[in-house]
Design a protein around this motif. Structure first.
Motif, mmCIF file in Angstrom:
data_model
loop_
_atom_site.group_PDB
_atom_site.id
_atom_site.type_symbol
_atom_site.label_atom_id
_atom_site.label_comp_id
_atom_site.label_asym_id
_atom_site.label_seq_id
_atom_site.Cartn_x
_atom_site.Cartn_y
_atom_site.Cartn_z
ATOM 1 N N ILE A 25 -6.146 1.051 -4.443
ATOM 2 C CA ILE A 25 -5.503 -0.215 -4.795
ATOM 3 C C ILE A 25 -6.237 -0.906 -5.934
ATOM 4 O O ILE A 25 -5.640 -1.291 -6.937
ATOM 5 N N LYS A 71 1.632 -9.840 -4.209
ATOM 6 C CA LYS A 71 2.063 -8.444 -4.091
ATOM 7 C C LYS A 71 0.977 -7.426 -4.439
ATOM 8 O O LYS A 71 1.052 -6.277 -4.014
ATOM 9 N N HIS A 72 0.007 -7.806 -5.242
ATOM 10 C CA HIS A 72 -1.045 -6.840 -5.600
ATOM 11 C C HIS A 72 -2.434 -7.340 -5.258
ATOM 12 O O HIS A 72 -3.150 -6.710 -4.478
ATOM 13 N N SER A 74 -3.743 -9.677 -3.439
ATOM 14 C CA SER A 74 -4.105 -9.914 -2.040
ATOM 15 C C SER A 74 -4.340 -8.613 -1.292
ATOM 16 O O SER A 74 -5.105 -8.573 -0.327
ATOM 17 N N ARG A 75 -3.703 -7.530 -1.748
ATOM 18 C CA ARG A 75 -3.882 -6.221 -1.113
ATOM 19 C C ARG A 75 -5.283 -5.660 -1.350
ATOM 20 O O ARG A 75 -5.727 -4.778 -0.624
ATOM 21 N N THR A 76 -5.972 -6.155 -2.364
ATOM 22 C CA THR A 76 -7.311 -5.648 -2.649
ATOM 23 C C THR A 76 -8.325 -6.105 -1.607
ATOM 24 O O THR A 76 -9.393 -5.512 -1.477
ATOM 25 N N ARG A 238 4.868 -0.420 -1.634
ATOM 26 C CA ARG A 238 3.960 -1.109 -0.735
ATOM 27 C C ARG A 238 4.046 -2.618 -0.902
ATOM 28 O O ARG A 238 3.732 -3.371 0.011
ATOM 29 N N GLY A 239 4.483 -3.080 -2.120
ATOM 30 C CA GLY A 239 4.617 -4.516 -2.321
ATOM 31 C C GLY A 239 5.686 -5.109 -1.414
ATOM 32 O O GLY A 239 5.697 -6.270 -1.158
#
Length: 239
Positions: A25, A71-72, A74-76, A238-239
């Motif tokens: 990610i 979408k991106h 926060s996934r980190t 995944r978003g």
């Protein structure tokens, strides 16, 4: 993690110590194109080649409410981040990032000040380790795939009908700037910003930032090289 940036060329991962799932990610999905919305990349795009900067001090005022963050970013799992910038070539800038994960405290003013004190030493070490001279630059860093600039991507999917100002405004919307912040940066009124955004949305046949971000992902899919297309698609799903 350490990235090298060179114009609008795809960032290069010089080093990271992340586990595989996180690296997918934070490193590889990021390099597909979300980096175009990253505050650290924006600093290099604006010409920064040195110094220390914290995410929360340089991010746009609505960054943490943006679709990119939701979408991106926060996934980190990253809550806060500080970067040290160093020019490692005539056109290349390296950024080493120190991150705090969710559940950890954000960097305090005292911690940021301490890192700023040792920043010049870290920069010198980065230049010594990854730096290249002008004569060696072309050989050491051959041209690599590039995603078009953000405004170009957005204008392309609009069929080339966006005005330069409309492209500029919606690019800033994607990066997390509020109407007031866009107006202040472009030296135009809030009402003028709203008019440009409304006209751009109409031309793109959308009505929200969420739809704008979906178009951004679609543009990345279309612009990705064959070797990176799978990452772009997986980010979208995944978003």
């Amino acid at each position: 993690m350490v990235f090298a940036y060179e114009g609008n060329a795809t960032p290069q991962s010089l080093y990271h110590n992340l586990p595989p799932d996180a690296a997918r990610i934070v490193i590889w999905d990021y390099c597909v194109g979300p980096y175009l919305l990253d505050p650290f990349y924006a600093q290099t795009e604006a010409g920064r080649r040195t110094g220390v900067a914290g995410l929360r001090q340089m991010a746009p005022d609505k960054f943490f409410q943006s679709e990119y963050y939701a979408k991106h970013y926060s996934r980190t799992g990253i809550r806060d981040e500080i970067g040290v910038f160093a020019a490692i070539g005539p056109r290349r800038v390296a950024v080493i990032s120190f991150a705090r994960e969710r559940g950890q405290p954000i960097f305090s003013a005292r911690e940021r000040a301490k890192l700023a004190e040792v920043g010049p030493v870290i920069e010198a070490l980065m230049r010594a380790h990854w730096g290249v001279s002008a004569a060696r630059d072309a050989l050491a860093n051959p041209a690599h795939s590039a995603v078009p600039p953000l405004q170009v991507l957005l204008d392309r999917i609009a069929g080339g009908v966006l005005t330069p100002r409309e492209s500029e405004v919606i690019a800033m919307v994607l990066r997390g700037y509020s109407t007031a912040a866009i107006g202040a940066n472009l030296v135009i009124s809030d009402e003028t910003v709203k008019v440009h955004r409304k006209n751009a949305y109409r031309k793109l046949s959308i009505s929200s930032q969420a739809q704008l971000f979906s178009l951004f992902l679609k543009a990345l899919d279309e612009s990705s090289t064959s070797g990176r297309e799978g990452h772009a698609v997986s980010l979208k799903k995944r978003g």
